[in-house]
Design a protein around this motif. Structure first.
Motif, PDB file in Angstrom:
ATOM      1  N   VAL A   1       0.855  -1.185   0.000  1.00 20.51           N
ATOM      2  CA  VAL A   1       0.000   0.000   0.000  1.00 20.51           C
ATOM      3  C   VAL A   1       0.892   1.235   0.000  1.00 20.51           C
ATOM      4  O   VAL A   1       1.846   1.315   0.793  1.00 20.51           O
TER       5      VAL A   1
ATOM      6  N   VAL B   1       1.041   4.985   0.991  1.00 22.07           N
ATOM      7  CA  VAL B   1       0.356   5.918   1.885  1.00 22.07           C
ATOM      8  C   VAL B   1       0.900   7.319   1.619  1.00 22.07           C
ATOM      9  O   VAL B   1       2.110   7.544   1.679  1.00 22.07           O
TER      10      VAL B   1
ATOM     11  N   LYS C   1       5.253  10.489   1.792  1.00 22.73           N
ATOM     12  CA  LYS C   1       4.791   9.148   1.415  1.00 22.73           C
ATOM     13  C   LYS C   1       5.528   8.072   2.192  1.00 22.73           C
ATOM     14  O   LYS C   1       6.658   8.273   2.648  1.00 22.73           O
TER      15      LYS C   1
ATOM     16  N   ALA D   1      -2.116   4.024  10.060  1.00 22.89           N
ATOM     17  CA  ALA D   1      -1.978   3.844   8.611  1.00 22.89           C
ATOM     18  C   ALA D   1      -1.398   2.470   8.288  1.00 22.89           C
ATOM     19  O   ALA D   1      -1.852   1.793   7.359  1.00 22.89           O
TER      20      ALA D   1
ATOM     21  N   ARG E   1      -4.125  -0.236   9.059  1.00 19.03           N
ATOM     22  CA  ARG E   1      -5.180  -0.294   8.044  1.00 19.03           C
ATOM     23  C   ARG E   1      -4.629  -0.797   6.710  1.00 19.03           C
ATOM     24  O   ARG E   1      -5.293  -1.565   6.003  1.00 19.03           O
ATOM     25  N   SER E   2      -3.421  -0.411   6.368  1.00 15.12           N
ATOM     26  CA  SER E   2      -2.811  -0.874   5.117  1.00 15.12           C
ATOM     27  C   SER E   2      -2.691  -2.390   5.110  1.00 15.12           C
ATOM     28  O   SER E   2      -2.981  -3.046   4.095  1.00 15.12           O
TER      29      SER E   2
ATOM     30  N   PRO F   1      -8.646   2.427  -3.571  1.00 16.20           N
ATOM     31  CA  PRO F   1      -8.033   3.362  -2.621  1.00 16.20           C
ATOM     32  C   PRO F   1      -9.050   3.872  -1.603  1.00 16.20           C
ATOM     33  O   PRO F   1     -10.259   3.899  -1.854  1.00 16.20           O
TER      34      PRO F   1
ATOM     35  N   THR G   1      -9.385   6.771   2.060  1.00 16.68           N
ATOM     36  CA  THR G   1      -8.749   7.822   2.852  1.00 16.68           C
ATOM     37  C   THR G   1      -8.892   7.510   4.339  1.00 16.68           C
ATOM     38  O   THR G   1      -9.788   6.779   4.762  1.00 16.68           O
TER      39      THR G   1
ATOM     40  N   LEU H   1      -4.931  11.069   5.080  1.00 15.96           N
ATOM     41  CA  LEU H   1      -4.048  10.176   4.333  1.00 15.96           C
ATOM     42  C   LEU H   1      -4.806   9.482   3.208  1.00 15.96           C
ATOM     43  O   LEU H   1      -5.985   9.165   3.345  1.00 15.96           O
TER      44      LEU H   1
ATOM     45  N   LEU I   1      -4.663   6.016   1.084  1.00 15.43           N
ATOM     46  CA  LEU I   1      -4.098   4.671   1.070  1.00 15.43           C
ATOM     47  C   LEU I   1      -4.410   4.041  -0.282  1.00 15.43           C
ATOM     48  O   LEU I   1      -5.573   3.775  -0.604  1.00 15.43           O
ATOM     49  N   GLU I   2      -3.367   3.824  -1.086  1.00 11.62           N
ATOM     50  CA  GLU I   2      -3.531   3.261  -2.428  1.00 11.62           C
ATOM     51  C   GLU I   2      -2.952   1.843  -2.482  1.00 11.62           C
ATOM     52  O   GLU I   2      -1.737   1.677  -2.409  1.00 11.62           O
TER      53      GLU I   2
END
Length: 285
Positions: A15, A17, A33, A54, A57-58, A69, A71, A95, A97-98
Motif C-alpha cells: 500500500v 500511503v 509518502k 496507517a 489499516r494498510s 483506494p 482515505t 491520508l 491509502l492506495e
C-alpha cells in the motif's frame, strides 16, 4: 519508488500511503509518502499514532486483497481517540491509502505473427510480459521496437534450446500462452506447463485435431487427465472469429484480460455485486 519496484519484482502486494492534506500542526507535510508491505515499511508519514493507524489499516487492505483506494483522517490531539499512543501536535492529517496489488503476469511462447500482435496489445497494460521464442530472429531489437513505448514490463527470453525450461522460471500466477511455430515445441511446453503447479492458466492455440494428438501424447508421457484438463484450447473469445493474426490476437487478449481482471480486482468486483441498486445509481451519478 525503489520500495514499489522491490514489491513488484517480488510479486508482493503493498500500500502506498500519502499525506493528502494537513490542517494545523503535523509531523509531515502534504505529499509525504511511505510504502507498507505485510512485513515491512519504507519511509514515514510522521510516526506515532498516525503512522501506526496507517500501517494497521494498510495491512488489513493487503490481507483482504482490496484494490480500491481509501482515505484515513486522524486528529492529532490529546482529546482525540487513539490506539497507539497520544500524538498532540494539534492538527489534523488526511491520508490516502492506495493498494499496490500484484500485477498480472503473462508469458507468450512463440513471438511469430500472432504472438507479436498479442504482445503489442498486452504491452499497453500494466503487467509483467514475458516473450519466449527459440528463434533469435523473432526477438531482435528491430522487430520488438513496436514495444518500445510499452506500459508493461517486458522480459525477453531468447532460448534457442529447450524453451520449456523457461516455464520453471516464470513468476507464480503467470498466464502461459503457447503458440510457437513448431508443434513438437508446443507439446514439450504443454508437458512442462501442466507439471508446474504455480501457473494461473495455460492456453494453447490450435485445431481440435492438434489437441486430440496432444492429449494422447501427454497421457502417454504419464500426465493425468486432471492435469491435461488444465490446458484451455482453443483460446480466445468465441464471438471474435477470424484467421488474421490481429483478429486472433484481439480474441486471445480479451480472454486473458477477463481472467487477469477478475484476479486483480476480486474485492472490488464482489463489493459491486453486493452493492444495492440505489448505491449503483449514486455511483453512476
Amino acid at each position: 519508488m525503489r520500495a514499489i519496484q522491490l514489491l513488484r519484482a517480488g510479486r508482493r502486494p503493498g500500500v502506498l500511503v500519502t499525506v493528502m492534506s494537513v490542517r494545523g500542526h503535523a509531523p509531515r507535510e502534504a505529499g509525504a509518502k511511505m510504502v507498507v508491505a505485510a512485513d515491512n515499511v519504507w519511509a514515514t508519514v510522521g510516526g506515532g499514532n498516525l503512522e501506526a493507524l496507517a500501517v494497521e489499516r494498510s495491512r488489513e487492505l493487503i490481507a483482504a486483497g482490496v484494490t480500491v483506494p481509501e482515505t484515513l483522517t486522524a486528529a492529532l490531539s490529546d482529546k482525540a481517540p487513539y490506539q497507539h499512543g497520544v500524538q498532540c501536535c494539534g492538527g489534523e492529517v488526511k491520508l490516502l491509502l492506495e493498494p499496490l496489488p500484484v500485477v498480472p503476469s503473462v508469458a507468450i511462447f512463440g513471438v511469430g505473427h500472432v504472438g507479436l500482435e498479442l504482445a503489442r496489445i498486452l504491452a499497453r497494460h500494466d503487467i509483467e510480459l514475458h516473450l519466449v521464442d527459440s528463434r533469435p530472429d523473432q526477438l531482435t531489437a528491430d522487430r520488438l521496437a513496436v514495444l518500445d513505448d510499452a506500459v508493461a514490463q517486458v522480459h525477453v527470453h531468447n532460448v534457442p534450446v529447450l524453451p520449456e525450461l523457461v516455464v520453471g522460471e516464470l513468476p507464480p500466477g503467470t498466464h502461459a500462452v503457447i503458440m510457437t511455430h513448431d508443434h513438437a515445441e508446443d507439446a514439450a511446453l504443454c508437458d512442462a506447463a501442466i507439471r508446474n503447479d504455480t501457473l494461473a492458466t495455460i492456453g494453447l492455440i490450435g485445431s481440435s485435431a492438434k489437441w486430440t494428438r496432444f492429449q494422447r501424447k501427454l497421457a502417454e508421457d504419464g500426465n493425468s487427465g486432471e492435469a491435461i484438463a488444465r490446458i484451455t484450447t482453443p483460446i480466445g473469445i468465441p464471438s471474435v472469429s477470424g484467421k488474421e493474426p490481429a483478429v486472433i490476437a484481439v480474441s486471445v487478449a480479451a480472454w486473458l484480460l477477463e481472467r487477469s481482471t477478475a484476479e486483480r480486482h476480486p474485492v472490488s468486483a464482489q463489493s459491486a455485486e453486493r452493492r444495492p441498486a440505489s448505491a449503483h445509481r449514486e455511483a453512476k451519478a
